[in-house]
Each structure stands twice: as C-alpha cells, then as structure tokens.
Design a protein around this motif. Sequence first.
Motif, PDB file in Angstrom:
ATOM      1  N   UNK A 277       0.820  -1.213   0.000  1.00 15.92           N
ATOM      2  CA  UNK A 277       0.000   0.000   0.000  1.00 15.92           C
ATOM      3  C   UNK A 277       0.848   1.255   0.000  1.00 15.92           C
ATOM      4  N   UNK A 278       1.830   1.328  -0.917  1.00 20.15           N
ATOM      5  CA  UNK A 278       2.781   2.448  -0.917  1.00 20.15           C
ATOM      6  C   UNK A 278       2.132   3.721  -1.453  1.00 20.15           C
ATOM      7  N   UNK A 279       2.210   4.796  -0.665  1.00 21.82           N
ATOM      8  CA  UNK A 279       1.794   6.125  -1.105  1.00 21.82           C
ATOM      9  C   UNK A 279       2.985   7.058  -0.955  1.00 21.82           C
ATOM     10  N   UNK A 280       3.078   8.008  -1.864  1.00 21.45           N
ATOM     11  CA  UNK A 280       4.212   8.925  -1.866  1.00 21.45           C
ATOM     12  C   UNK A 280       3.753  10.349  -1.611  1.00 21.45           C
ATOM     13  N   UNK A 281       4.452  11.023  -0.712  1.00 22.16           N
ATOM     14  CA  UNK A 281       4.213  12.439  -0.442  1.00 22.16           C
ATOM     15  C   UNK A 281       5.354  13.237  -1.047  1.00 22.16           C
ATOM     16  N   UNK A 282       5.030  14.302  -1.747  1.00 21.43           N
ATOM     17  CA  UNK A 282       6.035  15.065  -2.481  1.00 21.43           C
ATOM     18  C   UNK A 282       5.794  16.562  -2.289  1.00 21.43           C
ATOM     19  N   UNK A 283       6.784  17.259  -1.785  1.00 20.97           N
ATOM     20  CA  UNK A 283       6.689  18.707  -1.556  1.00 20.97           C
ATOM     21  C   UNK A 283       7.641  19.433  -2.489  1.00 20.97           C
TER      22      UNK A 283
END
Length: 411
Positions: A277-283
């Motif tokens: 269940x990989x989710x990526x956060x990107x700023x």
Amino acid sequence: MLVTRQSSLTGETNQLPGHVPDVRQLFPRLAEKWRVSPATKAQMVGFCDWISIYQQHGGNLPRFADGAVLRIDKNGEVVTTTLKSVKVEGSHESAIFIRCDGDTVRFDGNVSKFGRPDNVFGYSFIQCIGQINNILSELGLPAFTEGDRFMTNFKGNPRSVWTGARVTRVDITQNFVTGSKENAYHFMRFLAGQQASRIKTQTIGDGETVDFGRGSRNMYFKVYSKGPELRKHISGAKAPRTIPHLPGLLDVDPSLRKQPPSNDYLLKLADWCDEVGLVRAELTVKSTKLHALGCNYLGGYDMKQLEIEFEKACEVFTRASAEVEEITELPKHLLSTYRMWQAGDALPEKLSRATFFRHRKELLPYGCDIAIKSNVVPLKMKTRVIRLGPASQPEWYELPAITRKLNGTHS
C-alpha cells in the motif's frame, strides 16, 4: 566577489571576499533573531527528486544550448537572445535540462530518476548534487560549488550571501506504507476530503493523486499511490534517447542504452507497491519560499528548514485520529452540520462565520473537512484505522551507487 560599498555593512571597501563580520556586534538588537546554528545539507527525511540550480562562473565557458529564441524589434534588430536548454531524455518520461551561455551554467531535472527505470527510492540532496556534477564533468562544464560567504545589509537586516550556486527549486519526497492496496485507496479518498491550511485541494485521475496548493508561488504538495503510477509507464517503457552531440552522458547504466528496462522488474516493483500500500508524499519548494527560508544558496542551504515544512504539510495525514465507531456518536450540533455537508448544502450560507469555522475544527478529527465540497464517498459507519509507516526498499531493489568523478576518473 568583492564586497562593495553598496553591499558592505560598514561602508568600507577594503574588506576581503572571505571576511565575515560578526553580525552580533554590528546589529546587537537583531543578534537574538539571527540564526547562528550552522546550515546543514544532511537529509533525514526521504530523498530528493527535481532540483533546479544555477551558478555564474565569470565567463570563458563553452556555450551549451539547443538553439536560441531571438526577440527582434520592428526594424529587424535583435533585441535579446535567450538560449534554450538542451533536453536529455531518460527512461519513463524523465528528462534533465542543461544550459550554459558562456558564463552561467543551469541545471533543471529529476536526477534521482534520470537514466533509471524507476525512482521508487532515490538519492539525498547532497547525493543529487554529486550526480549533477558528474554529468557536468562529462560535458566539460564546471561543477556547482558553495563559493565564499560574506554579509550584506538588506532593508536594515543582516543577510548571509554566497558567491557560489543558487538553488531555485527542490522537491522532497517520502514513501509511506498503508498496509495494503485497499488501505491505500481509502487513505487517498480520505485525503481528497481534506484541506491543508487555506490552499486549494484537487483530486487528479481516479482519486490516485491528491494535491494541495497547485499554482502556488511558494510550495506545492501532492500525495499519490505509487503502484498505479508505475503501471501507467510500463507499457510505454523505452530506452533513453542519446543526444548525438552528448556522447557518454547516459552511461550511468550502460545496459539502459542497449535495451528497454525489463517489464518483469517493473511489474514486480508495482506489485510490491500494491502489496504494502505504498503512497508517496512530495513537496515542491519553489524559489520564493527557498529565499524566505534562507535556502536559496547552495553554501547556506539548510535541509532542516525544508524538512520542517515537509512535516507541516504531512500534518493533514493525522487529522482523523479520533476513535469513532458510528456516525451517530457525533454530538448533535456536529451531526446536523455533517448531514448538511454530506447532502451538498452550501454551509457558509446556512451557518454564521464563527459557527462554520468552529464546527470545521471539531469535525476535522473525524476525517471530515466541511471547507471543501463533500466527497462522493460518504463517511463510513465504521472507521477504518490506517497506520502509516516508513517504507524500506526490498532487498532486490536496484539503486545504483553514486560515485564522484575527479578529472575523468572515479573515486
């Protein structure tokens, strides 16, 4: 760079370029506000994707561009000439852009992904700078350096200025695991119903990407499911294209130049992303914000400041922390507001301003943000507890090592 009368704190012109006045003596009233702790490039959160950086070198450099754009006046005279960056394409729609006008070298691109079949895991900021400098070395261009530091006075405030490279954009990325593909889906649906501060929330595609602050001049934050994103590129995977006049530039992994990346490997990676269940956060931190944080110079770059901003953006993840078994357990005044929001009513017209913001604050812990339009998926009668955790790369994951090149050799 000499310290001139205009940029000198004391008005003298005989200071050396490397001389750094003590700001606490020159500005005693501001001494407590001045950040005296050393800046750091050590990255403790995630890794970096896109980096935009440039540096002036004082001329005598080879021109490196893919043509130019000319601005011509009505008399046919060339007014300005703007060189176009050379675009070098990598795998899976990745690209880097390099330009040199004989004085200034500029680099833009996602070096963590360049020349690789994926970038599920990548490199830290300082590793990316090393890889960028490797590429510049192959092109015969000078590396990006920190330069020398000196103090200047800007509108009555002391400011640390560096003569080296300037950073205009940095993307910080971190992976999280939700436990399963189903959990990742529900987590993204939850985010679609949230609002970070006062910036706009937007859902892209089939709810697999949610972003906050699109179009902002300061920062842009997005979260997406990595498994589906990988699968979109598998069918179109191809070998990087080598620009004819850039021999050897794509030799980070020579095998990529001979054949397309293996779909088997990418499918295995996509399956793994779905399984955990990989989710990526990107700023994305843009030039305006970097300048405000004092991180616009490579020499004074402080990764800790950017990590603080990243952690603030991620606070939207933990809003739904209340243990609520059923919607009927909401207090009566909140239940009424929730029902109106769920039905699509315009709450700002039905509630007073004070009541609206008070109810919004009280409903946020339940995963409901009445400041944005009701999500098409209603709040479940039973809550789903999703625990975010750090993502560790599997043993079989391919992440090439970064080496430093000196005078054409590896060290």
